[in-house]
Write a protein that holds these residues in place. Structure first.
Motif: not given
Length: 195
Positions: A1-24
């Motif tokens: 479970x820890x491995x999957x959590x870390x893997x998913x956590x890194x995906x968050x940054x990858x997807x942010x770079x693609x779609x951009x982030x909205x602070x609000x």
């Protein structure tokens, strides 16, 4: 479970770079909507130019955030473990490729290869979860099956986008010649054309 959590956590940054982030965030759904910024990473503008990539990135970001929360709850409920996600070194290399890619078509190409490879890397742990998890934890087995099906479908979609937009019909999300963690190993997978 820890491995999957870390893997998913890194995906968050990858997807942010693609779609951009909205602070609000606002309550209007739109094709220009970004994702929420991940802790420890700066807000970013969308680098992807293909609407299909931006849409995929938003969906992946939301889904993987929810799955991280589910897995953290399982760890806490079943084992009394409070786990804080981290970014593994091999995933940092993949993120770096996307951070350095030029916005637009160059980013689109890199994202499709890097993120397909990223999904592929989780298949082995998901297979182990599905076939080796304690049967009393059926919620975990079901979640792993859902992830396996979703990520298999996403890799197929990314391969289709590579063919349609970059004329790469033979992309494979693995690279048997070089391990991922080496300097020359590719977090992008392989195909017959040049990058």
């Amino acid at each position: 479970m820890k491995q999957i959590i870390d893997h998913h956590y890194s995906a968050l940054r990858m997807t942010e770079l693609a779609a951009g982030t909205d602070v609000k965030r606002n309550d209007t759904l739109s094709t220009t909507e970004g994702t929420a910024p991940t802790p420890s990473y700066p807000p970013t503008k969308a680098k992807a130019s293909l609407p299909e990539i931006q849409s995929n990135a938003r969906m992946e970001n939301r889904t993987q955030r929810e799955q991280i929360l589910q897995l953290e709850k399982f760890l806490s409920d079943w084992y009394g473990i409070s786990y804080q996600p981290t970014t593994p070194p091999e995933q940092s290399a993949a993120i770096a490729i996307l951070e350095h890619a030029q916005a637009g078509k160059s980013f689109d190409h890199a994202y499709l290869e890097v993120f397909a490879r990223h999904h592929y890397e989780l298949f082995e742990p998901l297979n182990a979860c599905i076939t080796g998890a304690d049967r009393r934890h059926y919620d975990l087995i079901r979640l792993c099956r859902q992830m396996w099906n979703a990520q298999t479908s996403a890799v197929d979609e990314m391969r289709e986008l590579l063919e349609r937009n970059f004329s790469i019909a033979d992309y494979q999300p693995f690279n048997d010649e070089q391990p991922l963690h080496t300097e020359h190993g590719s977090p992008r997978g392989q195909h017959s054309g040049g990058d």
